[in-house]
Design an enzyme around this catalytic site. Structure first.
Site, short mmCIF file in Angstrom:
data_model
loop_
_atom_site.label_atom_id
_atom_site.label_comp_id
_atom_site.label_asym_id
_atom_site.label_seq_id
_atom_site.Cartn_x
_atom_site.Cartn_y
_atom_site.Cartn_z
N ASP A 158 14.41 2.94 5.85
CA ASP A 158 13.61 2.16 4.88
C ASP A 158 14.51 1.48 3.84
O ASP A 158 14.42 0.27 3.63
CB ASP A 158 12.62 3.08 4.13
CG ASP A 158 11.38 3.37 4.96
OD1 ASP A 158 11.47 3.26 6.19
OD2 ASP A 158 10.34 3.72 4.37
N PRO B 17 0.84 -1.21 0.00
CA PRO B 17 0.00 0.00 0.00
C PRO B 17 0.87 1.27 0.00
O PRO B 17 1.91 1.31 0.66
CB PRO B 17 -0.79 -0.12 1.31
CG PRO B 17 -0.69 -1.54 1.72
CD PRO B 17 0.58 -2.08 1.15
N ALA C 36 10.85 0.28 -1.63
CA ALA C 36 10.81 -1.06 -2.22
C ALA C 36 10.77 -0.98 -3.74
O ALA C 36 11.46 -1.75 -4.43
CB ALA C 36 9.60 -1.83 -1.69
N ALA D 123 1.52 4.38 3.45
CA ALA D 123 0.93 3.72 4.61
C ALA D 123 2.01 3.28 5.61
O ALA D 123 1.73 2.50 6.51
CB ALA D 123 0.10 2.53 4.16
N GLY D 124 3.25 3.73 5.42
CA GLY D 124 4.31 3.37 6.36
C GLY D 124 4.91 2.00 6.11
O GLY D 124 5.62 1.45 6.94
N LEU D 125 4.63 1.42 4.93
CA LEU D 125 5.15 0.08 4.63
C LEU D 125 6.33 0.13 3.66
O LEU D 125 6.76 -0.91 3.13
CB LEU D 125 4.04 -0.82 4.07
CG LEU D 125 3.09 -1.37 5.14
CD1 LEU D 125 1.86 -1.99 4.52
CD2 LEU D 125 3.77 -2.40 6.02
N GLY D 126 6.85 1.32 3.42
CA GLY D 126 8.08 1.44 2.63
C GLY D 126 7.90 1.21 1.15
O GLY D 126 8.83 0.77 0.47
N SER D 127 6.71 1.54 0.60
CA SER D 127 6.46 1.22 -0.82
C SER D 127 7.43 1.95 -1.73
O SER D 127 7.93 1.37 -2.70
CB SER D 127 5.01 1.51 -1.20
OG SER D 127 4.82 2.89 -1.39
O1 PMV Z 1 7.49 4.10 7.60
P1 PMV Z 1 7.51 5.37 6.84
O2 PMV Z 1 8.02 5.22 5.45
O3 PMV Z 1 6.26 6.18 6.96
O4 PMV Z 1 8.69 6.19 7.52
C1 PMV Z 1 8.48 6.88 8.67
C2 PMV Z 1 9.65 6.75 9.57
C3 PMV Z 1 10.09 8.09 10.11
O5 PMV Z 1 10.95 7.79 11.19
C4 PMV Z 1 8.91 8.88 10.62
C5 PMV Z 1 10.82 8.88 9.05
C6 PMV Z 1 12.16 8.31 8.66
O6 PMV Z 1 12.68 8.76 7.62
O7 PMV Z 1 12.74 7.49 9.39
#
Ligand code: PMV
Length: 319
Positions: free
Chosen positions: A152, A101, A111, A104-108
């Site tokens: 990431d 996704p 990746a 969404a914080g999953l590193g798309s």
């Molecule tokens: O998981 P993401 O891609 O949303 O990265 C967020 C992580 C943070 O610490 C908030 C930012 C970063 O660059 O490490």
């Protein structure tokens, strides 16, 4: 020449997001249930230098020359050409797909870059080292969100749990692949709220500038939790990880990056039997994670869906 395929996993941050941008450690793990994929095929019917990029997930079908230089895909491709010393590439078609996704914080983003860098350098007969792949992907991450910590691109390149600290000026990043003594189960719940990391990282920076002492203390406390979590994981002491997740979540709330929906999903996970839960990544949307007993993962996932999560993923953390 047969088509070349390269893939890269998603990732989650288990502990330490945001504080990691300020030099504190964080722990991230790959999520192999979702992946980005790059397929590169030769097009001998076209002149050299002809590069077509198809990325159906984002509705893109364009020639490399038509894309602006700061487009993350054209930026990545041109940097791979430079890294392998190619001025006029053989004609090719690049197809990029992903089940990760977006936002969404999953590193798309990382990746996709890593699958593309690996696939393209292999296609050109000059596969890059992990260090080169990670550092190129980091350059692309900077386009996505200004001041990325680098976690990431690191965890996705190595596809292993990592303990990561950002470089201090003049020093290299600290990347430690550490031992997971006992595997454990993480349930990921998507709030369904898109939340670009650049926004939350920018807001945290403004708050830090305004209340420096408060934020430095919060980041230091996060760092302490991360170090305790690393020790627990290395010792196979899963029982202490849940409360540490809760503690990290409490600090993230105080940093100002949670939101009502994430708080709700975290609460529901705990009430349904999770050992601990927190948001993961940039926050204010995106995903939350819960440490769950393996046998209850399905039931807790169902509880999250009933509470408004749009998707769940169960993943095992292991070496
Ligand atoms: O998981 P993401 O891609 O949303 O990265 C967020 C992580 C943070 O610490 C908030 C930012 C970063 O660059 O490490």
């Amino acid at each position: 020449m047969p088509a070349i395929t390269a893939t890269a996993p998603g990732k989650i941050i288990l502990f330490g997001e945001h504080a990691v941008v300020y030099g504190h450690p964080a722990i991230a793990v790959p999520v192999n249930q979702v992946r980005a994929r790059a397929i590169i095929s030769a097009r001998p019917d076209q002149p050299s230098g002809w590069v077509r990029i198809q990325a159906p997930n984002i509705g893109l079908d364009a020639l490399l020359d038509e894309l602006p230089g700061d487009n993350p895909l054209s930026f990545t491709i041109n940097h791979v050409f430079a890294a392998v010393d190619i001025t006029r590439a053989p004609a090719m078609e690049i197809r990029i797909t992903s089940t990760i996704p977006i936002a969404a914080g999953l590193g798309s983003g990382a990746a996709v870059s890593i699958a593309l860098i690996r696939g393209l350098s292999k296609f050109l007969g000059k596969p890059l080292s992990d260090e080169q792949v990670s550092s190129l992907a980091y350059a692309v991450e900077k386009l996505h969100h200004g001041t990325p910590s680098g976690i990431d691109n690191t965890v996705i390149t190595y596809n292993k749990p990592v303990y990561f600290s950002r470089n201090k000026p003049g020093k290299a990043d600290q990347v430690e692949k550490f031992n997971v003594a006992r595997s454990f189960t993480i349930l990921i719940g998507d709030s369904g709220i898109p939340s670009p990391t650049a926004l939350t990282v920018g807001d945290v920076r403004s708050a830090w500038q305004e209340h420096q002492e408060l934020y430095e203390n919060l980041f230091t406390s996060v760092g302490t939790v991360v170090n305790q979590a690393k020790e627990a994981i290395q010792a196979g002491d899963i029982a202490t990880l849940g409360p540490l997740m809760d503690e990290n979540q409490e600090l993230l709330v105080r940093i100002g990056v949670s939101c009502e929906e994430l708080d709700h999903l975290v609460r529901v996970a705990r009430e349904s039997g999770a050992f601990g839960a927190k948001l993961s990544g940039g926050g204010r949307g995106g995903n939350m994670i819960a440490l769950v007993p393996g046998e209850s993962a399905k039931a807790i996932a169902q509880a999250l869906i009933s509470a408004g999560a749009t998707n769940t993923i169960v993943t095992m953390v292991r070496n």
